[in-house]
Design a protein around this motif. Structure first.
Motif, PDB file in Angstrom:
ATOM      1  N   VAL A   1       0.950  -1.354  -0.042  1.00 16.03           N
ATOM      2  CA  VAL A   1      -0.216   0.084  -0.002  1.00 16.03           C
ATOM      3  C   VAL A   1       0.783   1.141   0.089  1.00 16.03           C
ATOM      4  CG1 VAL A   1      -1.678   1.390   1.196  1.00 16.03           C
ATOM      5  CG2 VAL A   1      -1.909  -1.289   1.225  1.00 16.03           C
ATOM      6  N   GLY A   2       1.924   1.399   0.784  1.00 12.51           N
ATOM      7  CA  GLY A   2       2.861   2.412   0.987  1.00 12.51           C
ATOM      8  C   GLY A   2       3.412   2.598  -0.337  1.00 12.51           C
ATOM      9  N   ALA A   3       4.007   1.644  -1.083  1.00 10.65           N
ATOM     10  CA  ALA A   3       4.625   1.697  -2.486  1.00 10.65           C
ATOM     11  C   ALA A   3       3.827   2.459  -3.443  1.00 10.65           C
ATOM     12  CB  ALA A   3       5.156   0.395  -2.876  1.00 10.65           C
ATOM     13  N   VAL A   4       2.381   2.346  -3.371  1.00  9.11           N
ATOM     14  CA  VAL A   4       1.592   2.848  -4.212  1.00  9.11           C
ATOM     15  C   VAL A   4       1.782   4.576  -4.149  1.00  9.11           C
ATOM     16  CG1 VAL A   4      -1.028   3.391  -4.818  1.00  9.11           C
ATOM     17  CG2 VAL A   4      -0.195   1.112  -4.143  1.00  9.11           C
ATOM     18  N   VAL A   5       2.106   5.086  -2.935  1.00  8.89           N
ATOM     19  CA  VAL A   5       2.203   6.205  -2.775  1.00  8.89           C
ATOM     20  C   VAL A   5       3.866   6.664  -2.895  1.00  8.89           C
ATOM     21  CG1 VAL A   5       2.059   8.269  -1.111  1.00  8.89           C
ATOM     22  CG2 VAL A   5       0.231   6.617  -1.325  1.00  8.89           C
ATOM     23  N   LEU A   6       4.714   5.937  -2.617  1.00 10.62           N
ATOM     24  CA  LEU A   6       6.002   6.448  -2.377  1.00 10.62           C
ATOM     25  C   LEU A   6       6.624   6.162  -3.800  1.00 10.62           C
ATOM     26  CD1 LEU A   6       8.515   7.011  -0.555  1.00 10.62           C
ATOM     27  CD2 LEU A   6       8.898   4.530  -0.258  1.00 10.62           C
ATOM     28  N   VAL A   7       6.517   5.018  -4.368  1.00  9.95           N
ATOM     29  CA  VAL A   7       7.299   4.965  -5.473  1.00  9.95           C
ATOM     30  C   VAL A   7       7.042   6.067  -6.593  1.00  9.95           C
ATOM     31  CG1 VAL A   7       7.593   3.414  -7.335  1.00  9.95           C
ATOM     32  CG2 VAL A   7       7.660   2.346  -5.111  1.00  9.95           C
ATOM     33  N   PRO A   8       5.602   6.267  -7.017  1.00  8.62           N
ATOM     34  CA  PRO A   8       5.476   7.445  -7.943  1.00  8.62           C
ATOM     35  C   PRO A   8       5.887   8.522  -7.383  1.00  8.62           C
ATOM     36  CG  PRO A   8       3.466   5.930  -7.520  1.00  8.62           C
ATOM     37  CD  PRO A   8       4.445   5.480  -6.509  1.00  8.62           C
ATOM     38  N   SER A   9       5.703   8.884  -6.122  1.00  8.98           N
ATOM     39  CA  SER A   9       6.360  10.259  -5.735  1.00  8.98           C
ATOM     40  C   SER A   9       7.885  10.424  -5.876  1.00  8.98           C
ATOM     41  CB  SER A   9       6.041  10.309  -4.274  1.00  8.98           C
ATOM     42  OG  SER A   9       4.566  10.262  -4.030  1.00  8.98           O
ATOM     43  N   LEU A  10       8.706   9.362  -5.729  1.00  4.29           N
ATOM     44  CA  LEU A  10      10.011   9.393  -5.790  1.00  4.29           C
ATOM     45  C   LEU A  10      10.266   9.526  -7.506  1.00  4.29           C
ATOM     46  CD1 LEU A  10      11.390   6.706  -3.038  1.00  4.29           C
ATOM     47  CD2 LEU A  10      11.352   9.336  -3.188  1.00  4.29           C
TER      48      LEU A  10
ATOM     49  N   TYR B   1      12.801  12.452  -8.886  1.00  2.87           N
ATOM     50  CA  TYR B   1      13.866  12.016  -9.792  1.00  2.87           C
ATOM     51  C   TYR B   1      13.671  12.562 -11.210  1.00  2.87           C
ATOM     52  CZ  TYR B   1      15.069   9.441  -5.774  1.00  2.87           C
ATOM     53  OH  TYR B   1      15.533   8.991  -4.324  1.00  2.87           O
ATOM     54  N   SER B   2      12.576  12.376 -11.838  1.00  3.54           N
ATOM     55  CA  SER B   2      12.397  12.839 -13.050  1.00  3.54           C
ATOM     56  C   SER B   2      12.599  14.252 -13.182  1.00  3.54           C
ATOM     57  CB  SER B   2      11.291  12.316 -13.772  1.00  3.54           C
ATOM     58  OG  SER B   2      10.098  13.046 -13.177  1.00  3.54           O
ATOM     59  N   LEU B   3      12.110  15.162 -12.015  1.00  4.22           N
ATOM     60  CA  LEU B   3      12.186  16.484 -12.102  1.00  4.22           C
ATOM     61  C   LEU B   3      13.654  16.837 -11.987  1.00  4.22           C
ATOM     62  CD1 LEU B   3       9.120  17.710 -10.112  1.00  4.22           C
ATOM     63  CD2 LEU B   3       9.373  17.703 -12.538  1.00  4.22           C
ATOM     64  N   VAL B   4      14.324  16.250 -11.056  1.00  2.22           N
ATOM     65  CA  VAL B   4      15.913  16.495 -10.753  1.00  2.22           C
ATOM     66  C   VAL B   4      16.536  16.108 -11.997  1.00  2.22           C
ATOM     67  CG1 VAL B   4      17.870  15.712  -9.650  1.00  2.22           C
ATOM     68  CG2 VAL B   4      15.587  16.335  -8.580  1.00  2.22           C
ATOM     69  N   LEU B   5      16.484  15.225 -12.978  1.00  2.39           N
ATOM     70  CA  LEU B   5      16.949  14.696 -14.110  1.00  2.39           C
ATOM     71  C   LEU B   5      16.741  15.725 -15.251  1.00  2.39           C
ATOM     72  CD1 LEU B   5      17.039  10.896 -13.949  1.00  2.39           C
ATOM     73  CD2 LEU B   5      18.706  12.348 -13.386  1.00  2.39           C
ATOM     74  N   ARG B   6      15.665  16.275 -15.167  1.00  3.80           N
ATOM     75  CA  ARG B   6      15.352  17.428 -16.205  1.00  3.80           C
ATOM     76  C   ARG B   6      15.826  18.622 -15.949  1.00  3.80           C
ATOM     77  NH1 ARG B   6       9.216  16.160 -17.595  1.00  3.80           N
ATOM     78  NH2 ARG B   6       8.970  15.743 -15.382  1.00  3.80           N
ATOM     79  N   GLY B   7      16.032  18.854 -14.744  1.00  5.10           N
ATOM     80  CA  GLY B   7      16.549  20.305 -14.338  1.00  5.10           C
ATOM     81  C   GLY B   7      15.329  21.210 -14.108  1.00  5.10           C
ATOM     82  N   ARG B   8      14.185  20.566 -13.817  1.00  7.41           N
ATOM     83  CA  ARG B   8      13.196  21.506 -13.469  1.00  7.41           C
ATOM     84  C   ARG B   8      13.041  21.847 -12.037  1.00  7.41           C
ATOM     85  NH1 ARG B   8       8.693  20.218 -16.807  1.00  7.41           N
ATOM     86  NH2 ARG B   8       7.780  22.128 -15.561  1.00  7.41           N
ATOM     87  N   LEU B   9      13.969  21.442 -11.057  1.00  4.51           N
ATOM     88  CA  LEU B   9      14.037  21.879  -9.708  1.00  4.51           C
ATOM     89  C   LEU B   9      15.456  22.740  -9.688  1.00  4.51           C
ATOM     90  CD1 LEU B   9      12.865  18.692  -7.722  1.00  4.51           C
ATOM     91  CD2 LEU B   9      11.667  20.628  -8.484  1.00  4.51           C
ATOM     92  N   ASP B  10      16.028  23.161 -10.749  1.00  3.82           N
ATOM     93  CA  ASP B  10      17.291  23.863 -10.802  1.00  3.82           C
ATOM     94  C   ASP B  10      17.027  25.347 -10.169  1.00  3.82           C
ATOM     95  OD1 ASP B  10      18.885  21.825 -11.752  1.00  3.82           O
ATOM     96  OD2 ASP B  10      18.827  22.851 -13.463  1.00  3.82           O
TER      97      ASP B  10
END
Length: 424
Positions: free
Chosen positions: A312-321, A325-334
Motif C-alpha cells: 500500500v505504501g509503495a503505491v504512494v512512495l514509488v510514484p512520488s520518488l 527524480y524525473s524533475l531533478v534529471l530534467r533540471g526542473r528543480l534547478d
C-alpha cells in the motif's frame, strides 16, 4: 516462501540506499578533495551542493524503510545485529546527523565568512566519508559471520574492525565516489559546463579503476577469511551476479570514456546493486550463523501485515520518488544558483586564452601556484591509504596492524589539510 518476501524488501532498500544515498555521500567526498580540475575547487563544491540539494533528504527514506522492515519481520536477527554492532551503527548515525546539519548550515554563511564556510564544508565532507564506511563495516561483519545470535553476543570491536569489514568500508567509500562522479558528470553536461563535465569524467574513470581494484582485493580477502562466503560468490547465483557487476562496471567505464553519461548512470547503479544482490545470494539462506531466514522470521500474521503495508505504501512512495527524480534529471528543480555554476566554469575556461586551443577539446587549464604541492600531498594520501589498508588486511602481526592504523590516520589528516587549505 512467505518469510523470504520481507528479506527481498530489505535487500531492495539496501540497494536503493546504496545507489542513491551512496552517490550523495560520494558528492561529499568530492567536496573534500575538489582540487586538481579545470573548473576550480569553489565551482566544484558549488556544483556538488547544488546537485544533491533536491534529493539528499528523500534518499534516507530507504534507510528508514530497511530498519523498519528488519525489526518488524526479523526481530531476533535485528536485535543481535544492532547490539553487537552498536559502535559502527552509532558512528553512522552521528555521521548522518552531522552531515545534515552541516549541509543546512552551509547556506547560512555569507561568501565573506571563509573560515566558517570551510569548517562546515569540511564537516560535511568528513561525515560523508565516515557514514558509508561505518555502514559497510556492518555489512562486512554480517557477511563473514561475526554476529552471533543473541543480545550483544559478539565482540563489540573485532566484529566490525577486521580485514573484511575494513575493506568493505573502504570499498563503500570508493563506490560512493565512483557513483557520484558519474552522476555529477551527467549533471554538468546538462548544465552545459564543459570544464565540470571533463573534471568529473576523469574522476569517474579514476574512481572506477580504484573501486574495481578494491573489489578484486576484497574477493582475495574473502577467500582467505570467509571460505563459505567465497564459495557462495564463486558458484551459482552469486557468481552470476558478480559477473553482472563486473560487466556493468566495464560498460560504465566505456560509456564515461565516450561521454555518454546518461546511460552510464544506469550501468553504474546496476554494477553497485549487483554487488548487494551477490552478497545476499552468496549468504543465503543464512542471516546469521545458525539462523536461517525462515527461523528468523516473525509470525505469519506479522509478515502478512508488513507485506500488505509495504504494498500500500509503495503505491504512494514509488510514484512520488519517480516524479522527484524525473524533475531533478530534467533540471526542473534547478535553483537560481545553477546557471552560475556554468557561468563561472565557462569564465575559467575562457580566461586561459590562447592556451586553451592548444589542449584537446579546446579547454584550457589554469594551474595555481600551489598545484605541485597539492599533487604531492594527494600522492602521499593515496600511498598511505593503500599502505594502511594493505597492512590492516594482509598483515598478521600486531605491530603491522598498528602501522596500518597510523597510515590511515595520516591519510585522513592529509586529506583534511588539503580540504582546509584556502583556495587560490
Amino acid at each position: 516462501m512467505l518469510a523470504d518476501v520481507p528479506m527481498v524488501f530489505i535487500l531492495t532498500g539496501i540497494a536503493a540506499y546504496t545507489v542513491l544515498s551512496g552517490a550523495d555521500f560520494g558528492a561529499g567526498l568530492w567536496t573534500l578533495v575538489p582540487g586538481g580540475g579545470r573548473a576550480g575547487a569553489a565551482v566544484t563544491r558549488d556544483h556538488t551542493r547544488h546537485a544533491i540539494g533536491p534529493v539528499w533528504e528523500a534518499n534516507h527514506v530507504w534507510l528508514i524503510f530497511v530498519l523498519t522492515v528488519a525489526w518488524t519481520c526479523y526481530p531476533v536477527a535485528f536485535g543481535s545485529i544492532v547490539s553487537t554492532l552498536a559502535i559502527p551503527l552509532f558512528i553512522a548515525a552521528i555521521g548522518i546527523i552531522f552531515r545534515g546539519t552541516a549541509y543546512a548550515l552551509r547556506s547560512q554563511f555569507a561568501h565573506g565568512e571563509e573560515r566558517g564556510v570551510r569548517l562546515v564544508e569540511s564537516l560535511f565532507a568528513l561525515s560523508s566519508v565516515l557514514t558509508p564506511f561505518a555502514l559497510a563495516t556492518v555489512i562486512g561483519a554480517i557477511a563473514i559471520g561475526r554476529v552471533p545470535v543473541g543480545n550483544a553476543r559478539g565482540d563489540l570491536v573485532t566484529s566490525w574492525l577486521n580485514p573484511v569489514s575494513v575493506l568493505a568500508g573502504v570499498l563503500a567509500v570508493a563506490f560512493s565516489g565512483y557513483l557520484a562522479a558519474v552522476y555529477l558528470a551527467a549533471d554538468a553536461r546538462r548544465l552545459d559546463s564543459r570544464p565540470l563535465a571533463r573534471d568529473f569524467r576523469v574522476r569517474a574513470l579514476v574512481s572506477g579503476v580504484v573501486a574495481g581494484a578494491l573489489a578484486l582485493a576484497g574477493l582475495l580477502v574473502i577467500r582467505a577469511s570467509a571460505p563459505s562466503l567465497w564459495h557462495g560468490l564463486t558458484s551459482g547465483p552469486g557468481l552470476a551476479l558478480v559477473i553482472v557487476s563486473a560487466v556493468a562496471g566495464v560498460l560504465t567505464m566505456v560509456l564515461v570514456w565516450f561521454g555518454r553519461f546518461g546511460p552510464a548512470r544506469a550501468s553504474a547503479a546496476l554494477a553497485v546493486a549487483a554487488v548487494i544482490a551477490g552478497w545476499a545470494a552468496a549468504q543465503a539462506p543464512q542471516v546469521l550463523p545458525g539462523l536461517t531466514v525462515a527461523d528468523a522470521a516473525a509470525g505469519r500474521s506479522t509478515l502478512i501485515a508488513t507485506i500488505v503495508g509495504v504494498a500500500v505504501g509503495a503505491v504512494v512512495l514509488v510514484p512520488s520518488l519517480a516524479v522527484l527524480y524525473s524533475l531533478v534529471l530534467r533540471g526542473r528543480l534547478d535553483t537560481a544558483e545553477a546557471p552560475k555554476v556554468a557561468e563561472v566554469a565557462e569564465v575559467a575556461e575562457v580566461a586561459d586564452g590562447p592556451a586553451a586551443a592548444a589542449e584537446p577539446g579546446g579547454v584550457g587549464r589554469r594551474r595555481p601556484a600551489g598545484a605541485p604541492r597539492d599533487r604531492l600531498a594527494g600522492a602521499f594520501a593515496v600511498a598511505t591509504l593503500v599502505a594502511g589498508t594493505g597492512l590492516l588486511v594482509f598483515a598478521d602481526p600486531a605491530w603491522a596492524h598498528g602501522l596500518g592504523a597510523v597510515a590511515l590516520i595520516a591519510c585522513a589528516v592529509t586529506v583534511f589539510a588539503l580540504a582546509a587549505r584556502p583556495a587560490g
